[in-house]
Design a protein around this motif. Structure first.
Motif: not given
Length: 123
Positions: A1-22
């Motif tokens: 059974q494969v499991q994927l878990v995402e993280s790294g989301g959130g609230l950011v202002q326009a022009g900003g950056s985020l890095r999502l992980s899976c």
């Protein structure tokens, strides 16, 4: 059974950056192509980016090209989505998915999915 878990989301202002992980577990990650999709309530899930098993090939939707970068670390069984110059219209739940059977861009071709992580970009 494969499991994927995402993280790294959130609230950011326009022009900003985020890095999502899976993070993947339960199968040989390095043999699978991986993709990122996003969905806004009331709209269809849309393709964002995809990466080949080795990481040598990447694919992007035109709306994120030049701003987002997909990458992977097979030793860590993890795929990333670096998101720069974020726009309000990037607000969505972001999902990672694995092992497409056909088109990189078609969500119905992917065999397994994570639960999603919310990204909210404020103006």
């Amino acid at each position: 059974q494969v499991q994927l878990v995402e993280s790294g989301g959130g609230l950011v202002q326009a022009g900003g950056s985020l890095r999502l992980s899976c993070a993947a577990s339960g199968r040989t990650f390095s043999t699978d192509g991986m993709g990122w999709f996003r969905q806004v309530p009331g709209k269809e899930r849309e393709f964002v980016a995809a990466i080949s098993p080795s990481g040598g090939s990447t694919f992007y939707d035109d709306s994120v090209k030049g701003r987002f970068t997909i990458s992977r670390d097979n030793a860590k069984n993890t795929v990333y989505l670096q998101m720069n110059s974020l726009k309000v219209e990037d607000t969505a739940v972001y999902y990672c998915a694995g092992d497409p059977d056909g088109s990189w861009r078609a969500d119905y071709d992917y065999k397994y999915w994570g639960q999603g992580t919310q990204v909210t970009v404020s103006s």
